[in-house]
Design an enzyme around this catalytic site. Structure first.
Site, PDB file in Angstrom:
ATOM      1  N   ALA A  13       0.829  -1.208   0.000  1.00 49.62           N
ATOM      2  CA  ALA A  13       0.000   0.000   0.000  1.00 49.62           C
ATOM      3  C   ALA A  13       0.864   1.259   0.000  1.00 49.62           C
ATOM      4  O   ALA A  13       0.649   2.174  -0.808  1.00 49.62           O
ATOM      5  CB  ALA A  13      -0.929  -0.017   1.220  1.00 49.62           C
ATOM      6  N   VAL A  80       8.857   3.343  13.094  1.00 54.57           N
ATOM      7  CA  VAL A  80       7.826   4.245  13.612  1.00 54.57           C
ATOM      8  C   VAL A  80       7.460   3.784  15.023  1.00 54.57           C
ATOM      9  O   VAL A  80       7.184   2.605  15.241  1.00 54.57           O
ATOM     10  CB  VAL A  80       6.554   4.191  12.725  1.00 54.57           C
ATOM     11  CG1 VAL A  80       5.483   5.129  13.262  1.00 54.57           C
ATOM     12  CG2 VAL A  80       6.887   4.505  11.281  1.00 54.57           C
ATOM     13  N   GLU A 167      -1.403 -21.869   1.818  1.00 50.96           N
ATOM     14  CA  GLU A 167      -0.253 -21.713   0.910  1.00 50.96           C
ATOM     15  C   GLU A 167       1.030 -22.261   1.556  1.00 50.96           C
ATOM     16  O   GLU A 167       1.838 -22.905   0.898  1.00 50.96           O
ATOM     17  CB  GLU A 167      -0.079 -20.236   0.531  1.00 50.96           C
ATOM     18  CG  GLU A 167      -1.218 -19.743  -0.369  1.00 50.96           C
ATOM     19  CD  GLU A 167      -0.877 -18.484  -1.152  1.00 50.96           C
ATOM     20  OE1 GLU A 167      -0.367 -17.545  -0.527  1.00 50.96           O
ATOM     21  OE2 GLU A 167      -1.124 -18.462  -2.369  1.00 50.96           O
TER      22      GLU A 167
HETATM   23  C1  LIG Z   1       2.164 -16.036   3.459  1.00 48.61           C
HETATM   24  C2  LIG Z   1       1.244 -14.993   2.916  1.00 48.61           C
HETATM   25  C3  LIG Z   1       0.724 -15.136   1.630  1.00 48.61           C
HETATM   26  C4  LIG Z   1      -0.132 -14.160   1.115  1.00 48.61           C
HETATM   27  N1  LIG Z   1      -0.613 -14.321  -0.155  1.00 48.61           N
HETATM   28  C5  LIG Z   1      -1.394 -13.354  -0.692  1.00 48.61           C
HETATM   29  C6  LIG Z   1      -1.834 -13.453  -2.051  1.00 48.61           C
HETATM   30  O1  LIG Z   1      -1.536 -14.434  -2.735  1.00 48.61           O
HETATM   31  N2  LIG Z   1      -2.588 -12.452  -2.553  1.00 48.61           N
HETATM   32  C7  LIG Z   1      -2.924 -11.348  -1.822  1.00 48.61           C
HETATM   33  O2  LIG Z   1      -3.601 -10.434  -2.367  1.00 48.61           O
HETATM   34  N3  LIG Z   1      -2.544 -11.220  -0.529  1.00 48.61           N
HETATM   35  C8  LIG Z   1      -1.780 -12.193   0.054  1.00 48.61           C
HETATM   36  N4  LIG Z   1      -1.348 -12.073   1.354  1.00 48.61           N
HETATM   37  C9  LIG Z   1      -1.755 -10.883   2.152  1.00 48.61           C
HETATM   38  C10 LIG Z   1      -0.877  -9.676   1.796  1.00 48.61           C
HETATM   39  O3  LIG Z   1       0.482  -9.998   1.866  1.00 48.61           O
HETATM   40  C11 LIG Z   1      -1.174  -8.484   2.734  1.00 48.61           C
HETATM   41  O4  LIG Z   1      -2.542  -8.210   2.676  1.00 48.61           O
HETATM   42  C12 LIG Z   1      -0.358  -7.277   2.255  1.00 48.61           C
HETATM   43  O5  LIG Z   1       1.010  -7.487   2.511  1.00 48.61           O
HETATM   44  C13 LIG Z   1      -0.826  -5.983   2.948  1.00 48.61           C
HETATM   45  O6  LIG Z   1      -0.106  -4.917   2.423  1.00 48.61           O
HETATM   46  P1  LIG Z   1       0.228  -3.638   3.340  1.00 48.61           P
HETATM   47  O7  LIG Z   1       0.955  -2.674   2.472  1.00 48.61           O
HETATM   48  O8  LIG Z   1      -0.983  -3.195   4.052  1.00 48.61           O
HETATM   49  O9  LIG Z   1       1.204  -4.189   4.476  1.00 48.61           O
HETATM   50  P2  LIG Z   1       2.645  -4.854   4.343  1.00 48.61           P
HETATM   51  O10 LIG Z   1       2.869  -5.414   2.996  1.00 48.61           O
HETATM   52  O11 LIG Z   1       2.744  -5.762   5.517  1.00 48.61           O
HETATM   53  O12 LIG Z   1       3.642  -3.628   4.543  1.00 48.61           O
HETATM   54  C14 LIG Z   1       3.800  -2.969   5.771  1.00 48.61           C
HETATM   55  C15 LIG Z   1       5.163  -2.296   5.755  1.00 48.61           C
HETATM   56  O13 LIG Z   1       5.296  -1.522   6.937  1.00 48.61           O
HETATM   57  C16 LIG Z   1       6.571  -1.766   7.536  1.00 48.61           C
HETATM   58  N5  LIG Z   1       6.426  -1.529   8.964  1.00 48.61           N
HETATM   59  C17 LIG Z   1       5.605  -2.169   9.820  1.00 48.61           C
HETATM   60  N6  LIG Z   1       5.737  -1.647  11.063  1.00 48.61           N
HETATM   61  C18 LIG Z   1       6.667  -0.657  10.962  1.00 48.61           C
HETATM   62  C19 LIG Z   1       7.206   0.282  11.896  1.00 48.61           C
HETATM   63  N7  LIG Z   1       6.831   0.285  13.170  1.00 48.61           N
HETATM   64  N8  LIG Z   1       8.132   1.164  11.444  1.00 48.61           N
HETATM   65  C20 LIG Z   1       8.527   1.196  10.139  1.00 48.61           C
HETATM   66  N9  LIG Z   1       8.028   0.331   9.221  1.00 48.61           N
HETATM   67  C21 LIG Z   1       7.099  -0.567   9.633  1.00 48.61           C
HETATM   68  C22 LIG Z   1       6.862  -3.241   7.178  1.00 48.61           C
HETATM   69  O14 LIG Z   1       8.249  -3.530   7.278  1.00 48.61           O
HETATM   70  C23 LIG Z   1       6.328  -3.287   5.754  1.00 48.61           C
HETATM   71  O15 LIG Z   1       7.312  -2.869   4.841  1.00 48.61           O
HETATM   72  C24 LIG Z   1      -0.494 -13.030   1.903  1.00 48.61           C
HETATM   73  C25 LIG Z   1       0.029 -12.890   3.201  1.00 48.61           C
HETATM   74  C26 LIG Z   1       0.889 -13.857   3.704  1.00 48.61           C
HETATM   75  C27 LIG Z   1       1.451 -13.677   5.107  1.00 48.61           C
END
Ligand SMILES: Cc1cc2nc3c(=O)[nH]c(=O)nc-3n(C[C@H](O)[C@H](O)[C@H](O)COP(=O)(O)OP(=O)(O)OC[C@H]3O[C@@H](n4cnc5c(N)ncnc54)[C@H](O)[C@@H]3O)c2cc1C
Length: 389
Positions: A13, A80, A167
């Site tokens: 995101a 953060v 998975e």
């Molecule tokens: C094993 C697995 C398989 C999956 N397969 C699928 C799939 O096939 N298709 C699908 O659509 N979804 C899948 N998902 C779900 C998907 O990965 C998540 O919904 C997605 O990663 C969410 O995106 P995001 O940007 O909200 O968070 P994230 O991708 O988790 O990104 C959050 C970011 O914030 C950073 N962060 C967190 N806390 C802090 C902090 N305190 N300070 C600084 N940085 C911080 C992290 O390091 C990370 O870079 C899967 C999830 C898992 C675990």
């Protein structure tokens, strides 16, 4: 004066928000600052492959320096710690940042439902570092077995049969026989369990496809314990509600996610599992200068009456919408409501097997489904400019 936009988290995101806003904005519109605790972007949708040893860390870790090269985005590697929405400031481990607009895209955390011992004695699969721990631990279990051959070392349990749990089970079903062979251990001694409290695996998925998944995984030795909640975990033992106890050195918990604790502590309005409530433009309720997107927020699907699941697909679309709405807020133009475009979803079941739906109704399975899943990763890499530049 240029507005200061601070984006917390460079996951799906946050990274997409930063890249799209950079494309939309001209110099002088805004200063974009992206904060992440690592200097790489994690392909979290492939963590299960890394945990089972099918991919190396390098395959699923994209250096942010490469993605952000030549872009007008300032990157800060830091953690953060807190958000002060009144002062419009973010406290990082090593500095305090002020903002005009804030994007919170910190992902999610594991939900343990208060089950005693679960957090303390299980592995979680939320980051590359955690996937590495699982991989090394499993290899060590096989290696240790030669010196102290207790069955718990060769018993592997995945808690949760949602998307990520299945998975992971699929990858392990392919990886464990190879590890047994490499270590010269008869595979009959290895046990792989998938424990799920709900009455079916892959809740919410098409029932016919769920049967295909079950058949594929059972034929590769997976033991399903479905409708059986885990009630307690202690070192070496997983206690189930039906009275059974699984003796194991390896429990990986994938059974639930909750919002980021930082969002909760900042006092944003959240649902019971800590995901922030947002308005139709993905802004925190009552805070027009704060967007909360991806797994950190909660959006209802009016058609089904249930929240949209936390997926990368939706996180990416939220990132695109958020960038457009940030730009509209800066320019004082019309904002766009967030309406997800559900493209379907495919769950891999190990190497070369998968099930899923394309669009709303086209069912797919086997190698073709697996390739469709692969292609979605390729499309994503193209979107963030890592291929087909
Ligand atoms: C094993 C697995 C398989 C999956 N397969 C699928 C799939 O096939 N298709 C699908 O659509 N979804 C899948 N998902 C779900 C998907 O990965 C998540 O919904 C997605 O990663 C969410 O995106 P995001 O940007 O909200 O968070 P994230 O991708 O988790 O990104 C959050 C970011 O914030 C950073 N962060 C967190 N806390 C802090 C902090 N305190 N300070 C600084 N940085 C911080 C992290 O390091 C990370 O870079 C899967 C999830 C898992 C675990």
């Amino acid at each position: 004066m240029a507005k200061k936009v601070v984006i917390l988290g460079a996951g799906y995101a946050g990274l997409v928000t930063a890249l799209k806003l950079n494309k939309l904005a001209s110099a002088g519109d805004c200063e974009i600052i992206l904060v992440n605790k690592h200097d790489y972007h994690q392909m979290i949708t492939q963590l299960h492959e890394s945990a089972a040893g099918a991919k190396s860390d390098r395959d699923i870790r994209i250096p942010l320096a490469s993605v952000l090269k030549g872009k007008n985005i300032k990157f800060i590697k830091d953690t953060v710690e807190a958000i002060d929405k009144q002062a419009k400031q973010v406290k990082l481990k090593s500095q305090v940042l002020s903002y005009d607009y804030l994007v919170v895209s910190l992902g999610s955390e594991s939900e343990y439902f208060g089950i005693p011992g679960l957090k303390e004695y299980s592995f979680s699969l939320k980051s590359i570092n955690q996937a590495r721990l699982i991989r090394i631990h499993i290899e060590k279990c096989f290696a240790d077995y030669h010196y102290d051959p207790t069955p718990d070392k060769l018993t592997f349990v995945v808690g949760g049969a949602g998307f990520s749990g299945i998975e992971l089970v699929g990858e392990l079903a392919d990886a464990l026989p190879k590890l047994a062979e490499e270590n010269n251990i008869p595979y009959e001694r290895v046990k792989l369990y998938n424990v799920e409290a709900a009455p079916m695996i892959l809740p919410g998925f098409d029932e016919e496809l769920v049967k295909v998944a079950e058949h594929s995984l059972k034929s590769r030795g997976v033991n399903f314990l479905v409708g059986v909640p885990i009630i307690r975990v202690e070192p070496g033992k997983v206690h189930l509600k039906n009275g059974e106890i699984i003796e194991t050195q390896t429990l990986v918990w994938t059974g639930g996610v909750r919002g980021s604790q930082i969002v909760i502590d900042a006092g944003f309005e959240t649902e019971p599992r800590g995901r922030a409530k947002v308005d139709e433009y993905l802004r925190a309720i009552g805070h027009e200068d704060v967007f909360i997107i991806g797994d950190s927020c909660f959006v209802m699907n009016e058609e089904t009456g249930r929240p949209y699941p936390p997926t990368a697909q939706i996180a990416i679309q939220m990132g695109e919408n958020c960038a457009a709405n940030l730009y509209a807020s800066i320019k004082g133009t019309q904002k766009e409501k967030f309406v997800p475009n559900l493209l379907g979803s495919v769950a891999s079941l190990g190497r070369k097997d998968a099930i899923g739906k394309v669009g709303k109704s086209l069912k797919t399975k086997g190698w073709i489904a697996y390739r469709i899943k692969d292609m979605s990763q390729v499309r994503y890499l193209a979107k963030i400019g890592m291929i087909f530049k």
